[in-house]
Design an enzyme around this catalytic site. Structure first.
Site, PDB file in Angstrom:
ATOM      1  N   CYS A  59      60.038  70.770  54.285  1.00 15.93           N
ATOM      2  CA  CYS A  59      58.661  70.665  53.794  1.00 15.93           C
ATOM      3  C   CYS A  59      57.753  70.216  54.920  1.00 15.93           C
ATOM      4  O   CYS A  59      57.881  69.091  55.420  1.00 15.93           O
ATOM      5  CB  CYS A  59      58.573  69.695  52.621  1.00 15.93           C
ATOM      6  N   CYS A 207      50.689  73.599  50.439  1.00 10.57           N
ATOM      7  CA  CYS A 207      52.040  73.927  50.882  1.00 10.57           C
ATOM      8  C   CYS A 207      51.976  74.421  52.329  1.00 10.57           C
ATOM      9  O   CYS A 207      51.491  75.527  52.593  1.00 10.57           O
ATOM     10  CB  CYS A 207      52.669  74.990  49.991  1.00 10.57           C
TER      11      CYS A 207
END
Length: 267
Positions: A59, A207
């Site tokens: 991530c 994101c």
């Protein structure tokens, strides 16, 4: 929205802890990262930290956020260059160290955090039959997660699309993947991310890996450098893609990170 757990916990309970924390009646977050000591020789040598995500995925936003938190908490030994801090991290899903550049702001809990993203492993164009037509979708594979870029004009129910796409596309081998719904005329990206280990599905406010996949696909298609500001539900991400000698050499993303709370969590 990311929660970091600073206590050392065995990885076998990461999934259960993350599920509990992400519930609406608890802290409520999109994802949970666990701060660990490094496991690689490079990480140990640099005396940095390791970010282990709840499902072992990669991530970029969590990595940017941990780098900002390290500056915020005056982590020892950080490399400062002029008014910026260079922070190298180990991150789950990434083979190499991840470099972030953190710039403080006038607010003590707010930073701009730039990340050099691991380059995607590959890109494929697929055709998906949906309703009475077909969609051309870019599949971008990054270390630790795969993203599908879907031009969302004409898709009325995106969650229904996700369920149909998941059931028909043989995605069982993917530990984590995202559907990046993109509206090019607004330059707006709406990320829907699924992590198998925790069986979590979240409309994320931002994101980084999905934005990287989008920028990679756009630059790959145009065969040129790309500087773009991508609008997302949680704000803007700035992305720069360096195209050189007929391939993409680097992808950097920058955006604001705000540390909003810290304390003790009872489970």
């Amino acid at each position: 929205m990311t929660v970091f757990i600073k206590d050392s916990l065995p990885r076998k309970i990461h999934k259960d802890v993350a599920k509990e924390i992400m519930q609406y009646g608890n802290v409520y977050a999109e994802q949970v990262g666990f701060i660990e000591t490094p496991v690689t020789e490079e990480g140990k040598k640099r005396e940095t930290l390791r970010l282990q995500m709840m499902g072992g995925e990669f991530c970029g936003n969590a990595a940017r956020s941990l780098a900002a938190y390290m500056v915020y908490s005056s982590y020892p030994g950080l490399n400062k260059f002029q008014d910026k801090y260079l922070v190298e991290l180990e991150v789950s899903g990434a083979k190499d160290m991840v470099l972030c550049e953190v710039s403080p702001t006038q607010k003590s809990n707010e930073f701009y955090s730039k990340i050099n993203m691991p380059l995607p492993l590959g890109i494929d164009e697929i055709t998906f039959n949906y309703e009475n037509g077909s969609l051309n979708i870019s599949k971008v594979e990054l270390p630790g997660i795969t993203h599908f870029i879907v031009y969302s004009d004409g898709i009325k129910n995106k969650e229904s699309f996700f369920e149909e796409f998941k059931s028909k596309s043989n995605l069982d081998k993917l530990d984590a993947f995202g559907i990046m719904f993109y509206e090019p005329h607004k330059n707006f990206l709406e990320p829907l991310v699924y992590v198998r280990e925790t069986e979590s599905l979240f409309w994320e406010r931002s994101c980084v890996s999905g934005t990287t996949a989008l920028a990679y696909a756009l630059s790959y298609d145009k065969k040129e450098n790309l500087n773009i500001e991508v609008n997302e539900p949680g704000g803007k991400l700035l992305v720069h893609v360096n195209w050189h000698e007929e391939k993409i050499k680097s992808i950097r993303l920058d955006g604001k990170v705000t540390i909003v709370a810290e304390g003790t969590l009872h489970i």
